[in-house]
Design a protein around this motif. Structure first.
Motif, PDB file in Angstrom:
ATOM      1  N   ARG A 505       0.837  -1.194   0.000  1.00 19.09           N
ATOM      2  CA  ARG A 505       0.000   0.000   0.000  1.00 19.09           C
ATOM      3  C   ARG A 505       0.875   1.250   0.000  1.00 19.09           C
ATOM      4  O   ARG A 505       1.834   1.358   0.755  1.00 19.09           O
ATOM      5  CB  ARG A 505      -0.917   0.026   1.213  1.00 19.09           C
ATOM      6  CG  ARG A 505      -1.577   1.387   1.427  1.00 19.09           C
ATOM      7  CD  ARG A 505      -2.884   1.269   2.111  1.00 19.09           C
ATOM      8  NE  ARG A 505      -3.838   0.574   1.278  1.00 19.09           N
ATOM      9  CZ  ARG A 505      -5.055   0.204   1.698  1.00 19.09           C
ATOM     10  NH1 ARG A 505      -5.424   0.463   2.929  1.00 19.09           N
ATOM     11  NH2 ARG A 505      -5.864  -0.418   0.887  1.00 19.09           N
ATOM     12  N   HIS A 506       0.509   2.201  -0.868  1.00 21.04           N
ATOM     13  CA  HIS A 506       1.214   3.478  -0.974  1.00 21.04           C
ATOM     14  C   HIS A 506       0.204   4.596  -0.764  1.00 21.04           C
ATOM     15  O   HIS A 506      -0.778   4.697  -1.500  1.00 21.04           O
ATOM     16  CB  HIS A 506       1.863   3.631  -2.358  1.00 21.04           C
ATOM     17  CG  HIS A 506       2.760   2.493  -2.733  1.00 21.04           C
ATOM     18  ND1 HIS A 506       4.133   2.556  -2.669  1.00 21.04           N
ATOM     19  CD2 HIS A 506       2.471   1.243  -3.205  1.00 21.04           C
ATOM     20  CE1 HIS A 506       4.649   1.409  -3.068  1.00 21.04           C
ATOM     21  NE2 HIS A 506       3.660   0.593  -3.396  1.00 21.04           N
ATOM     22  N   VAL A 507       0.436   5.418   0.249  1.00 24.26           N
ATOM     23  CA  VAL A 507      -0.437   6.554   0.500  1.00 24.26           C
ATOM     24  C   VAL A 507       0.190   7.767  -0.177  1.00 24.26           C
ATOM     25  O   VAL A 507       1.299   8.198   0.167  1.00 24.26           O
ATOM     26  CB  VAL A 507      -0.611   6.806   2.005  1.00 24.26           C
ATOM     27  CG1 VAL A 507      -1.466   8.049   2.238  1.00 24.26           C
ATOM     28  CG2 VAL A 507      -1.246   5.595   2.663  1.00 24.26           C
ATOM     29  N   ILE A 508      -0.532   8.326  -1.145  1.00 25.80           N
ATOM     30  CA  ILE A 508      -0.021   9.454  -1.912  1.00 25.80           C
ATOM     31  C   ILE A 508      -0.331  10.770  -1.220  1.00 25.80           C
ATOM     32  O   ILE A 508       0.463  11.695  -1.209  1.00 25.80           O
ATOM     33  CB  ILE A 508      -0.651   9.466  -3.326  1.00 25.80           C
ATOM     34  CG1 ILE A 508      -0.309   8.161  -4.041  1.00 25.80           C
ATOM     35  CG2 ILE A 508      -0.168  10.658  -4.145  1.00 25.80           C
ATOM     36  CD1 ILE A 508       1.164   7.927  -4.225  1.00 25.80           C
ATOM     37  N   ARG A 509      -1.516  10.862  -0.631  1.00 28.23           N
ATOM     38  CA  ARG A 509      -1.962  12.140  -0.083  1.00 28.23           C
ATOM     39  C   ARG A 509      -2.616  11.898   1.280  1.00 28.23           C
ATOM     40  O   ARG A 509      -3.451  11.017   1.422  1.00 28.23           O
ATOM     41  CB  ARG A 509      -2.956  12.783  -1.049  1.00 28.23           C
ATOM     42  CG  ARG A 509      -3.320  14.214  -0.738  1.00 28.23           C
ATOM     43  CD  ARG A 509      -4.314  14.727  -1.771  1.00 28.23           C
ATOM     44  NE  ARG A 509      -3.751  14.715  -3.096  1.00 28.23           N
ATOM     45  CZ  ARG A 509      -3.069  15.731  -3.620  1.00 28.23           C
ATOM     46  NH1 ARG A 509      -2.880  16.813  -2.897  1.00 28.23           N
ATOM     47  NH2 ARG A 509      -2.598  15.666  -4.832  1.00 28.23           N
ATOM     48  N   ASP A 510      -2.224  12.656   2.249  1.00 28.21           N
ATOM     49  CA  ASP A 510      -2.834  12.575   3.573  1.00 28.21           C
ATOM     50  C   ASP A 510      -4.176  13.300   3.523  1.00 28.21           C
ATOM     51  O   ASP A 510      -4.220  14.518   3.353  1.00 28.21           O
ATOM     52  CB  ASP A 510      -1.920  13.216   4.616  1.00 28.21           C
ATOM     53  CG  ASP A 510      -2.437  12.976   6.032  1.00 28.21           C
ATOM     54  OD1 ASP A 510      -3.661  12.738   6.175  1.00 28.21           O
ATOM     55  OD2 ASP A 510      -1.631  13.026   6.962  1.00 28.21           O
TER      56      ASP A 510
END
Length: 542
Positions: A505-510
């Motif tokens: 999983r990659h979180v691009i934007r908080d």
């Protein structure tokens, strides 16, 4: 009158009295007269005539009835026999070419022409990966049964054609029967010679014609690949089942929870005719609640008509399916995709689904006989200009779009450069290697992310050439209500002997801060004894 009598006697011989029959059927001078004088020559002449009629009948009957249709695995095939100076078998695979096999001796040639895939059987293979092994075993029985029916049909037609021809020529029951008997003996002997000299090992040493001349270089050692595929398919049967548990893993991740109104997009690419990929796609679509599936091309290997049936599984997904053509896909392939009720084929055009505006363009090349290569490598200047040119065309289309474009689709990453600054995200495939990067930013323009997908079909047969098969890969993209990319999950399935399923999983934007968050994800893994994936916990900083 005297002149006529003398003429008649001179024609029939001095001792041959004129009869009523002679008057009705005048005798021909020369050779025919000598045959009538010599019973032995007459018998030889009749034998030669019977033999000639029988051979003509056998050839005509073979051409008229020496063919049968049969099912070979998921294919519908046409088997035919033809007289020939030498034996052998030709396996026609239109429009790719043919395999020539030195399979048997004798004056008869077998042709096997593979037709379209049967939709029902193909779907059965997709639904049950184990059926691939069963289909390979039953295919031999299918061929044997088809050849037996072909031999009996050819025998019957040859004898029937000879009897009809002999009856018309001789108008004599005995001679007609003799001709039929000779036809039976010739046909049965020819088929018996072919059966007695059959060489099963000939399948290992084919001669290629047409596009298939490139097959050995592309596919490699067919026997080794077949052995590897058997092991690989056994692993995939377990791995595909494990994918259904990925949803539990996703829901347990603490860093990112998709908010209400999130649009989930599944990005797939480079299926290359692998039926296992369809089951993996269906599982992810169901478990992840996918809204839209995006395919960046190379769904087939050769773009041929028989392969067009492979795309029938698109309709089973029951979700919008946005597709662009790859360099292994022909216009015929794109047309077959367009016929699916839920499919949208983009070719320098745009579409809007669930608020997402997507623009796409197909690959300008059709090179089914070429391997993949890193983006832009090994291209001549003309081809490079062509590949970059489609990116420029799509960039112009994006700039004219009445709605801001959220995602642009190209097959080859080499086409992505001109799209920098025109939209926030570009998706591509082609290289069979997953990669995420930023396109060079233009002054005054927003940055554009390029996401290159791996091969959802494990590169097809090409993926089995190495020591380890190419894994199956796809990506789930999460867009918020403003259609901005918030996060994405990289899913990888495969690895002979490793039995692993990875989810990164990659979180691009908080979502709380609206800023970029660097992420170091931990993949979920399953070992050989415990293939079930475990929770992954991405770690963020900032």
């Amino acid at each position: 009158m005297d002149g006529q009598e003398n003429e008649r006697h001179s024609t029939g011989g001095e001792d041959a009295p004129a009869t009523g029959n002679d008057r009705r059927r005048p005798r021909l001078p020369g050779r025919t007269g000598r045959l009538r004088e010599n019973p032995r020559l007459r018998r030889i002449g009749l034998a030669l005539a019977v033999l000639a009629v029988a051979l003509i009948g056998v050839v005509g009957g073979t051409y008229a009835g020496g063919h049968v249709g049969t099912d070979i695995g998921p294919f519908r095939a046409e088997l035919s026999l033809r007289p020939a100076l030498t034996g052998g078998t030709t396996v026609d695979i239109p429009p790719l070419g043919a395999l020539i096999l030195n399979s048997h001796d004798g004056p008869t040639h077998l042709t096997v022409e593979l037709g379209a895939l049967d939709q029902r059987r193909t779907e059965a293979l997709i639904d049950d990966p184990a059926s691939i092994s069963r289909a390979s075993q039953s295919a031999v029985q299918d061929v044997r049964a088809g050849v037996m029916r072909l031999g009996l049909r050819t025998l019957g037609w040859s004898v029937l054609a000879t009897l009809v021809l002999a009856a018309l020529v001789f108008r004599n029951v005995r001679r007609t029967a003799w001709a039929g008997g000779v036809a039976l003996a010739v046909t049965a002997g020819t088929l018996g010679l072919a059966a007695g000299t059959i060489r099963p090992q000939a399948i290992e040493e084919p001669r290629y014609e047409g596009l298939l001349v490139n097959a050995p270089a592309i596919v490699g050692d067919a026997r080794r690949i077949a052995n590897d595929y058997t092991k690989y398919s056994e692993q995939l049967q377990r791995l595909v089942g494990n994918v259904s548990q990925l949803y539990t893993t996703v829901s347990a991740l603490p860093v990112y929870e998709p908010a209400p109104g999130t649009t989930r997009v599944l990005h797939v690419s480079d299926m290359h005719l692998n039926p296992t990929g369809w089951q993996l796609i269906r599982t992810v679509v169901e478990q992840f609640g996918i809204n839209v599936v995006i395919d960046t091309g190379d769904i087939t290997d050769w773009g041929s008509e028989p392969e067009a049936s492979f795309v029938g599984s698109i309709g089973l997904l029951k979700k919008p399916y946005v597709y662009i053509r790859g360099n292994h896909d022909s216009p015929r392939t794109a047309a077959a995709v367009a016929q699916q009720p839920n499919a949208i084929v983009l070719n320098n055009s745009t579409t809007t689904i669930d608020g997402l505006t997507i623009a796409g363009i197909g690959d300008p090349r059709f090179t089914p006989d070429k391997n993949t290569s890193p983006a832009g490598s090994g291209l001549t200047k003309a081809v490079a200009d062509q590949v970059i040119g489609v990116g420029e065309q799509l960039a112009a289309t994006v700039s004219r779009s009445p709605n801001p474009v959220n995602i642009a689709l190209v097959h080859d990453p080499a086409s992505a450069g001109p799209l920098s600054g025109t939209c926030p995200l570009v998706l591509s495939g082609h290289t069979h290697a997953r990669q995420v990067s930023k396109l060079p930013q233009l002054p005054g323009k927003e940055p554009t992310t390029l996401m290159v997908e791996g091969s959802t079909g494990g590169a097809g047969l090409r993926g089995l050439e190495g020591e380890k098969p190419t894994p199956l890969s796809m990506t789930v993209l999460y867009f918020d209500q403003q259609k901005l990319l918030q996060a994405y999950d990289d899913i990888t399935v495969g690895g002979t002997g490793q039995s692993q399923v990875n989810l990164e999983r990659h979180v691009i934007r908080d979502p709380a801060k609206g800023d970029q968050v660097p992420v170091t994800p931990t993949p979920t893994r399953g070992g050989p004894e415990s293939p079930t994936p475990t929770s992954a916990s991405p770690t963020s900083t900032g």
